[in-house]
Design a protein around this motif. Structure first.
Motif, mmCIF file in Angstrom:
data_model
loop_
_atom_site.group_PDB
_atom_site.id
_atom_site.type_symbol
_atom_site.label_atom_id
_atom_site.label_comp_id
_atom_site.label_asym_id
_atom_site.label_seq_id
_atom_site.Cartn_x
_atom_site.Cartn_y
_atom_site.Cartn_z
ATOM 1 N N ASP A 22 77.723 43.965 -13.394
ATOM 2 C CA ASP A 22 76.738 44.284 -12.357
ATOM 3 C C ASP A 22 77.237 43.801 -10.996
ATOM 4 O OD1 ASP A 22 74.361 45.149 -11.258
ATOM 5 O OD2 ASP A 22 73.089 43.838 -12.468
ATOM 6 N N ASP A 23 76.815 44.460 -9.939
ATOM 7 C CA ASP A 23 77.146 44.052 -8.564
ATOM 8 C C ASP A 23 78.658 43.889 -8.396
ATOM 9 O OD1 ASP A 23 74.394 43.857 -8.499
ATOM 10 O OD2 ASP A 23 74.363 41.672 -8.572
ATOM 11 N N ASP A 32 78.340 47.648 -6.466
ATOM 12 C CA ASP A 32 77.198 47.026 -5.807
ATOM 13 C C ASP A 32 76.638 47.917 -4.702
ATOM 14 O OD1 ASP A 32 75.549 44.547 -5.562
ATOM 15 O OD2 ASP A 32 76.230 44.748 -3.486
ATOM 16 N N GLU A 57 75.255 51.995 -7.810
ATOM 17 C CA GLU A 57 73.852 51.595 -7.664
ATOM 18 C C GLU A 57 73.410 51.681 -6.213
ATOM 19 O OE1 GLU A 57 73.132 47.867 -9.991
ATOM 20 O OE2 GLU A 57 74.103 46.902 -8.301
HETATM 21 MG MG MG Z 1 73.331 45.345 -9.271
#
Ligand code: MG
Ligand code: C2E
Ligand code: MG
Ligand code: MG
Length: 288
Positions: A180-181, A203, A237
């Motif tokens: 994630d990110d 991200d 995202e």
């Molecule tokens: Mg994220």
């Protein structure tokens, strides 16, 4: 006031700081109550394959329905929970709720997509994490391929061997792992070849700039090339505009999550999205 704390180190305590400490302490007590009274709810944000016009996943995102403060966003309590074992209890809550939803959809014969769960590094590395996941999969009778786990890069820094072991055990359960990110943490690219990672999530701070700023453009395109070169999935995202979506598709990144397509929705709405298998563009067109 200043206090001497050995070896000549001065520690300053001001009102602001003691207030913060006090706040954190109160918040922890409230979180215990919140867990007990099941005040947390999950919202689900769709992730689409923009080129195939298809829903491919949901991401589970926690919200706290606080009796007085109303809807408290995760940024206001997850970091505090991460300071203690509370994050593990919250994590278990999220796993249980997500798997319960998958089980109930399966029972109703509704076609499902995998649900991606955010797992804090502390929880991932805690003893009993894998056992909990395994027990819940069995309890609800769910195939692990309907569950994904999202972790941030920070976790790779701690105990790389243990981390690799936990990840391999997740994979053994059929659970895929996303970073994630991606690109915002403090870590090296080394782990991309040493850990069983399936997906990079770019991200949103990079995605925000991918269309109109040179730096954002370069970073996004490089992450996509990196993922392609290593045969990893890549998800963007925070896609908010048509221009961003088109740019990402041009570079070969088709999996998109963001307000442009859909905000996180409550469980009822998520179920109706699955029932209708809403296609993002068509849905937009239908609204106009
Ligand atoms: Mg994220
Ligand atoms: P994340 O995992 O990176 O989740 C994506 C965040 O971006 C979500 O914020 C989502 O609502 C938001 N978002 C989605 N599309 C857009 C967009 O187009 N533009 C913008 N500006 N934002 C968008 P949310 O729900 O407030 O969650 C924030 C963070 O809190 C998450 O970031 C994750 O790190 C953490 N979090 C959320 N739920 C959980 C959970 O169940 N467990 C743990 N450990 N952490 C969680
Ligand atoms: Mg996430
Ligand atoms: Mg995050």
């Amino acid at each position: 006031a200043a206090k001497q704390s050995g070896r000549g180190v001065l520690r300053f305590y001001d009102e602001h700081m003691s207030l913060e400490l006090n706040d954190a302490y109160l918040l922890e007590k409230e979180l215990v109550v919140a867990l007990d009274q099941r005040q947390f709810v999950l919202h689900y944000q769709p992730i689409y394959d923009a080129s195939a016009n298809q829903l491919v996943q949901f991401e589970a995102l926690i919200r706290w329905n606080h009796p007085d403060k109303g809807n408290v966003p995760p940024i206001d309590f997850i970091p505090i929970a991460e300071e203690s074992h509370l994050i593990c209890l919250i994590g278990e809550y999220v796993i249980d709720e997500s798997l319960k939803l998958i089980a109930s959809l399966t029972e109703q014969d509704i076609d499902i997509v995998p649900i991606s769960i955010n797992v804090s590094g502390r929880h991932l590395m805690a003893s009993g994490f894998i056992e909990y996941m395994e027990d819940k999969l069995k309890f609800y009778g769910i195939n692990g391929r309907f569950v994904k786990v999202e972790v941030t890069e920070g976790v790779f820094l701690h105990d790389t061997e243990l981390c690799a072991d936990v990840m391999r055990r997740l994979k053994h359960l059929g659970i895929e792992i996303s970073v994630d990110d991606f690109g915002t943490g403090y870590s090296s690219l080394y782990y991309l070849k040493s850990l069983p990672i399936d997906t990079l999530k770019i991200d949103k701070s990079f995605v925000k700039e991918c269309h109109d700023l040179a730096e954002g453009h370069t970073i996004c395109e490089s992450i996509i090339r990196l993922a392609q070169g290593l045969a990893l999935e890549v998800i963007a995202e925070g896609v908010e505009t048509n221009e961003q979506a088109e740019t990402l598709i041009e570079w070969g990144c088709n999996k998109h999550q963001g307000y442009y397509y859909c905000h996180p929705v409550d469980e009822e709405k998520a179920v109706s999205i699955l029932k209708e298998l809403v296609e993002p563009r068509k849905n937009k067109a239908a609204k106009i």
